[in-house]
Design a protein around this motif. Structure first.
Motif, PDB file in Angstrom:
ATOM      1  N   GLN A 136      -8.832   6.153   3.969  1.00 61.63           N
ATOM      2  CA  GLN A 136      -7.386   6.087   3.762  1.00 61.63           C
ATOM      3  C   GLN A 136      -6.821   4.835   4.409  1.00 61.63           C
ATOM      4  OE1 GLN A 136      -5.274   9.702   4.494  1.00 61.63           O
ATOM      5  NE2 GLN A 136      -3.252   8.743   4.524  1.00 61.63           N
ATOM      6  N   ASN A 137      -6.048   4.095   3.617  1.00 61.55           N
ATOM      7  CA  ASN A 137      -5.361   2.899   4.094  1.00 61.55           C
ATOM      8  C   ASN A 137      -3.898   3.263   4.307  1.00 61.55           C
ATOM      9  OD1 ASN A 137      -4.014   0.427   4.376  1.00 61.55           O
ATOM     10  ND2 ASN A 137      -5.443  -0.640   3.038  1.00 61.55           N
ATOM     11  N   PHE A 138      -3.448   3.237   5.556  1.00 59.96           N
ATOM     12  CA  PHE A 138      -2.079   3.630   5.879  1.00 59.96           C
ATOM     13  C   PHE A 138      -1.073   2.504   5.662  1.00 59.96           C
ATOM     14  CE2 PHE A 138      -4.462   6.948   7.909  1.00 59.96           C
ATOM     15  CZ  PHE A 138      -3.626   8.056   7.883  1.00 59.96           C
ATOM     16  N   GLY A 139      -1.543   1.296   5.370  1.00 58.93           N
ATOM     17  CA  GLY A 139      -0.666   0.211   4.977  1.00 58.93           C
ATOM     18  C   GLY A 139       0.402  -0.174   5.979  1.00 58.93           C
ATOM     19  N   GLY A 140       0.092  -0.098   7.274  1.00 63.68           N
ATOM     20  CA  GLY A 140       1.063  -0.482   8.291  1.00 63.68           C
ATOM     21  C   GLY A 140       1.939   0.643   8.785  1.00 63.68           C
ATOM     22  N   PHE A 141       1.572   1.883   8.513  1.00 66.33           N
ATOM     23  CA  PHE A 141       2.367   3.039   8.948  1.00 66.33           C
ATOM     24  C   PHE A 141       2.580   3.026  10.464  1.00 66.33           C
ATOM     25  CE2 PHE A 141       2.778   7.474  10.325  1.00 66.33           C
ATOM     26  CZ  PHE A 141       3.813   7.905   9.503  1.00 66.33           C
ATOM     27  N   ILE A 175       0.837  -1.201   0.000  1.00 68.52           N
ATOM     28  CA  ILE A 175       0.000   0.000   0.000  1.00 68.52           C
ATOM     29  C   ILE A 175       0.875   1.255   0.000  1.00 68.52           C
ATOM     30  CG2 ILE A 175      -1.704   1.317   1.299  1.00 68.52           C
ATOM     31  CD1 ILE A 175      -2.858  -1.156   0.028  1.00 68.52           C
ATOM     32  N   ARG A 176       1.966   1.233   0.764  1.00 68.62           N
ATOM     33  CA  ARG A 176       2.846   2.393   0.869  1.00 68.62           C
ATOM     34  C   ARG A 176       3.956   2.324  -0.170  1.00 68.62           C
ATOM     35  NH1 ARG A 176       5.025   2.124   6.765  1.00 68.62           N
ATOM     36  NH2 ARG A 176       5.631   4.287   6.398  1.00 68.62           N
ATOM     37  N   GLY A 177       4.619   3.453  -0.381  1.00 72.32           N
ATOM     38  CA  GLY A 177       5.788   3.484  -1.228  1.00 72.32           C
ATOM     39  C   GLY A 177       7.040   3.115  -0.445  1.00 72.32           C
ATOM     40  N   ASN A 187     -10.188   6.259  -6.743  1.00 73.94           N
ATOM     41  CA  ASN A 187      -9.797   5.099  -5.946  1.00 73.94           C
ATOM     42  C   ASN A 187      -8.279   4.978  -5.911  1.00 73.94           C
ATOM     43  OD1 ASN A 187     -12.510   4.209  -5.469  1.00 73.94           O
ATOM     44  ND2 ASN A 187     -12.557   3.379  -7.538  1.00 73.94           N
ATOM     45  N   ASP A 188      -7.760   4.617  -4.762  1.00 76.91           N
ATOM     46  CA  ASP A 188      -6.334   4.314  -4.590  1.00 76.91           C
ATOM     47  C   ASP A 188      -5.425   5.460  -5.025  1.00 76.91           C
ATOM     48  OD1 ASP A 188      -6.841   1.820  -3.523  1.00 76.91           O
ATOM     49  OD2 ASP A 188      -6.911   0.852  -5.478  1.00 76.91           O
ATOM     50  N   LEU A 189      -5.705   6.650  -4.513  1.00 72.30           N
ATOM     51  CA  LEU A 189      -4.810   7.788  -4.715  1.00 72.30           C
ATOM     52  C   LEU A 189      -3.542   7.547  -3.902  1.00 72.30           C
ATOM     53  CD1 LEU A 189      -4.186  10.726  -5.621  1.00 72.30           C
ATOM     54  CD2 LEU A 189      -5.400  11.482  -3.552  1.00 72.30           C
ATOM     55  N   LYS A 190      -2.391   7.552  -4.549  1.00 65.76           N
ATOM     56  CA  LYS A 190      -1.135   7.242  -3.877  1.00 65.76           C
ATOM     57  C   LYS A 190      -0.670   8.427  -3.038  1.00 65.76           C
ATOM     58  CE  LYS A 190       0.285   4.100  -7.578  1.00 65.76           C
ATOM     59  NZ  LYS A 190       1.267   3.840  -8.668  1.00 65.76           N
ATOM     60  N   LEU A 191      -0.415   8.153  -1.762  1.00 66.85           N
ATOM     61  CA  LEU A 191       0.027   9.182  -0.821  1.00 66.85           C
ATOM     62  C   LEU A 191       1.412   8.877  -0.273  1.00 66.85           C
ATOM     63  CD1 LEU A 191      -3.309   9.733   1.134  1.00 66.85           C
ATOM     64  CD2 LEU A 191      -2.414  11.075  -0.772  1.00 66.85           C
ATOM     65  N   GLY A 192       2.181   8.117  -0.990  1.00 69.82           N
ATOM     66  CA  GLY A 192       3.555   7.837  -0.591  1.00 69.82           C
ATOM     67  C   GLY A 192       3.623   7.020   0.685  1.00 69.82           C
ATOM     68  N   LEU A 193       4.339   7.523   1.681  1.00 71.20           N
ATOM     69  CA  LEU A 193       4.509   6.799   2.933  1.00 71.20           C
ATOM     70  C   LEU A 193       3.227   6.723   3.748  1.00 71.20           C
ATOM     71  CD1 LEU A 193       7.978   8.174   4.099  1.00 71.20           C
ATOM     72  CD2 LEU A 193       7.474   6.053   2.885  1.00 71.20           C
ATOM     73  N   LEU A 194       2.236   7.531   3.402  1.00 72.63           N
ATOM     74  CA  LEU A 194       0.967   7.525   4.129  1.00 72.63           C
ATOM     75  C   LEU A 194      -0.061   6.619   3.479  1.00 72.63           C
ATOM     76  CD1 LEU A 194       0.679  11.316   5.067  1.00 72.63           C
ATOM     77  CD2 LEU A 194       1.515   9.407   6.465  1.00 72.63           C
ATOM     78  N   GLY A 195       0.349   5.775   2.551  1.00 73.96           N
ATOM     79  CA  GLY A 195      -0.547   4.781   1.991  1.00 73.96           C
ATOM     80  C   GLY A 195      -1.331   5.281   0.793  1.00 73.96           C
TER      81      GLY A 195
END
Length: 819
Positions: A747-752, A232-234, A678-686
């Motif tokens: 927003q999905n933080f992907g394990g932040f 999910i994150r970069g 859908n699924d707008l990339k927010l870098g380290l914030l998922g």
């Protein structure tokens, strides 16, 4: 040139080559004779080259004049071989010695990290220059992909794994082998256009490769590197502006090559579970650029689909101090559900033309186009063009699977093969559905699974809704589907047959025509499946019949077409006769004291005799426009396939109930506008998804409840999650015939956060934060906020609902997402 050995090779005549080219073949090994997989071999002072295969074998096409060929492998001394002029194929076997990186001029005690930091600061300071020095380029690209199982269970979901996947008795075998040849165009900052000229897939003569060159072009000069399917994150590049907050660097040594100092630097995460890489990078200090990359990600980085993913890159001078990757390799391995697998994708980039005009090249949303003739290349074509030799295992896989594919086309074997493939099992019939195919005629029958077709509600009692889909494919551009459906309620004894026919006349442009006729049972909102498992369980176990239904007979026609890439149009006409339904069943598995079923009218829950609406006839026209600006897509012969959309999409909807025509009782006009992404990339914030929608009935002279605008409300503890869902809004009470505005954000933080907690991180939980808002005449200023934890398709949320700023509901909700 320090540590470069010049060899005059022994020449062996193999096969007389054409007058203008010949093959150079051989092996690349270390000093002990061990193969060096995917080493680089290229013609000196050019960008023409190849790569060895995973067993160290290579082949490179040369002209008949004298050539100087360089052999390189990360961490080993390069070797320069002079090949004399000639017309005969040549065999050269090269051994590379491991590079001894010197630390002579670096004080050993306490200084190596300081030197590494100094070098990396210079590289980071020059990052943007190297990122922006390439305005455009053109390159020839060859890609080979291979995936294989190294361990597999004997059976999985009732299937014989060895037979289905064509594995050996030990559960080993290649499950995907493909190669392709393309022309790749690039224009800064991030525009790609690739034309796949040739494609081959083992055992699939009519299939195309699914990889593309852009996926291999991982650019470590970028601050953040994102992979759509891996996480999910970069991931933070070791060359990022803020890299020192995430990495430590250690100088492992230096060599001098062509008068230029090459530094080998260890890349070490400061925190093991951050979204960062590990490994080594090689830096050329003349202009502080990448010379080679050997980095990897592991499960500690919260990646999906694999346990380890490795990125190897070799750079060559392509034009006037601009270095480009000549060989790119992505390899991976992992375990899942008893299967162990590994594989790789390797790309060879040749004949770069950098910062030159590209006449005739149009950069649009089409990032990859696959020619319909790409799969028609002969075996001799691949033998002549293939830059990376096949391994013995790959040769065997091609021969076996292509032979089986050929046998499948022979009339005397076709029937027996189809009998095996069309074998019915209990698991297919009950859980997954069963498909019968006739590959000769292009016909197929898809039988729905039995268990998900069963349901229970208080209107129909126990029932089933079962369908069978017949499909006939004429070619890649035309097909027809006919789907009869039968629904029966054992309590109200209503039989509802329905049939839909759909003709696909232009799959590239999503062109189809559809005709539906029959009768069906629908949820009052028309938004949900009327065979919901959740509703059946709530009704039977918790004595809670949230869902309400009606019945209609209908005849409808609809059409869809994509007029331009990213611009979708749909329209339809529907004539229906709608009937109100009463409860007919009072059965439950568990009788809860003080609880009872409510009526099928959500506004009069205690009176089963009051209908929500009178039986009526409706003739309705609908139209929809969906626009995705700057859409990026892949064009294959069988259709157009979109990449994740980078910008918001716009959806315009219009509906008109036409009064008096064909005795229609409805008369209304409705329009809405929705902006969503859908699924707008927010870098380290998922990643985030959102939607804003407003609409209005401009005319509601004669309108019945099914034609109101409905929201995705929810009354149950367990529900199917969707971006447009509310957690606590009543399903039916606030449907409107007026004006409304609703908004949803997730927003999905992907394990932040969870990836920083020692025990929790093992669960690979993803944090979900979001909210929803509604404003309309009967429910103004309604808002929800929620926080949740998600794993795979399952999620637990804690949600709070407010009306006029006052908390009205709060609690935990369980949800699942099937798509």
């Amino acid at each position: 040139m320090k540590n470069v050995i010049t060899l005059f090779a022994l020449i062996f005549v193999a096969v007389t080559a054409p007058a203008q080219d010949r093959w150079l073949r051989g092996t690349v090994t270390d000093s002990l004779g061990n193969p060096l997989p995917f080493g680089s071999i290229y013609i000196n002072n050019t960008s023409r080259g190849t790569s060895a295969n995973e067993k160290g074998f290579y082949q490179l096409k040369l002209n008949t004049s004298a050539n100087q060929v360089v052999f390189k492998f990360i961490g080993y001394n390069p070797v320069l071989v002079t090949i004399p002029p000639g017309k005969a194929d040549t065999s050269v076997h090269v051994q590379l010695s491991q590079t001894v990186y010197q630390l002579d001029h670096v004080t050993v005690t306490g200084k190596k990290s300081n030197t590494a930091n100094r070098i990396m600061r210079m590289v980071i300071d020059n990052r943007i220059r190297h990122l922006e020095e390439i305005r455009n380029y053109v390159a020839d690209v060859y890609i080979k992909g291979m995936q294989k199982l190294t361990r597999a269970p004997k059976r999985f979901l009732g299937q014989d794994v060895t037979h289905v996947l064509q594995l050996d008795s030990n559960g080993h075998g290649i499950i995907y082998l493909s190669e392709s040849e393309s022309k790749l165009h690039f224009q800064a900052p991030n525009n790609y256009r690739e034309v796949m000229l040739a494609s081959r897939v083992s055992g699939k003569n009519s299939s195309f490769s699914f990889h593309k060159a852009e996926d291999l072009m991982v650019n470590f000069y970028q601050n953040l590197i994102q992979f759509d399917s891996l996480a999910i994150r970069g991931f933070i590049s070791p060359l990022a502006d803020y890299a020192f907050a995430y990495y430590r660097y250690k100088l492992l040594g230096q060599i001098t090559e062509n008068g230029e100092t090459i530094s080998k630097i260890a890349v070490i995460p400061r925190r093991a579970h951050d979204p960062v890489f590990r490994g080594e990078i090689y830096i050329a200090e003349h202009d502080w650029r990448l010379y080679a990359v050997n980095l990897y990600l592991t499960k500690k980085n919260n990646i999906n689909l694999a346990d380890t993913i490795r990125f190897s890159q070799q750079y060559l001078p392509a034009s006037d101090n601009i270095w480009m990757p000549s060989s790119l390799q992505l390899s991976f391995k992992g375990k899942v559900l008893g299967f162990s697998y590994e594989g790789y994708f390797v790309g060879i980039f040749n004949n770069y033309k950098i910062n030159e005009p590209q006449p005739g090249t149009k950069f649009s949303g089409e990032i990859l186009k696959i020619s319909k003739n790409a799969i028609k290349k002969s075996e001799s074509y691949w033998e002549d063009k293939r830059p990376i030799p096949l391994t013995k295992e790959e040769i065997r896989d091609y021969r076996q699977k292509d032979s089986i594919e050929h046998i499948r086309t022979l009339p005397r074997y076709r029937d027996s093969i189809m009998d095996v493939e069309n074998r019915l099992t209990l698991a297919k019939a009950a859980l997954f559905g069963y498909t019968w195919k006739n590959t000769l005629t292009g016909r197929s029958l898809r039988f729905a699974p039995v268990l998900p077709s069963l349901f229970y509600n208080t209107v129909e009692g126990f029932g089933f809704q079962y369908d069978v889909r017949f499909k006939k494919e004429y070619n890649l551009k035309n097909s027809i589907e006919v789907t009869p459906q039968l629904r029966y309620g054992f309590s109200n004894k209503h039989l509802n047959p329905l049939v839909e026919g759909r003709y696909y006349y232009d799959p590239v442009n999503k062109g189809f025509l559809s005709l539906r006729a029959g009768s069906e049972v629908l949820d009052l909102t028309n938004l949900r499946s009327s065979t919901s498992v959740t509703n059946s369980l709530n009704t039977l176990i918790y004595e809670t019949n949230w869902r309400k239904f009606y019945e209609q007979s209908l005849l409808s026609f609809s059409a869809s077409y994509e007029t331009n890439p990213g611009l979708f149009l749909m329209g339809g006409l529907e004539y229906s006769r709608r009937r109100w339904l009463n409860n007919t069943s009072n059965f439950r598995l568990i009788d809860h004291p003080g609880k009872s079923f409510t009526s099928n009218n959500p506004f009069y829950p205690d009176d089963n005799t009051i209908p929500l609406f009178a039986n009526h006839t409706a003739f309705i026209f609908s139209a929809e426009l969906d626009y995705a600006p700057a859409a990026r897509y892949i064009t294959r012969p069988e259709g157009r396939f979109y990449e994740p959309f980078k910008y918001p999409r716009f959806l315009v909807n219009y509906k008109k109930g036409i009064n008096d025509l064909f005795n229609s009782d409805v008369g209304f006009d409705f329009a809405s506008l929705e902006v969503y992404q859908n699924d707008l990339k927010l870098g380290l914030l998922g990643r985030a998804s959102y939607t804003f929608k407003t609409g209005k009935f401009f005319n509601a002279a004669s309108i019945y409840y099914p034609d109101y605008y409905h929201y995705r409300g929810n009354n149950s503890l367990i529900f199917e999650s969707s971006l447009r869902n509310f957690h606590y809004l009543d399903i039916y009470r606030f449907s409107t015939r007026g004006q409304f505005f609703e908004a949803h954000y997730e927003q999905n933080f992907g394990g932040f956060i969870t990836n920083k907690l020692p025990l929790i991180r093992r669960l690979k939980l993803e944090e979900i934060v979001g909210g929803a808002y509604l404003d309309q005449s009967s429910q103004k200023n309604y808002a929800e906020v929620f926080f949740g934890l998600q794993r795979l398709i399952f999620r637990v949320d804690y949600a709070v609902a407010f009306s006029y700023g006052v908390k009205v509901y709060h609690g935990f909700k369980l949800s699942y997402r099937l798509k």
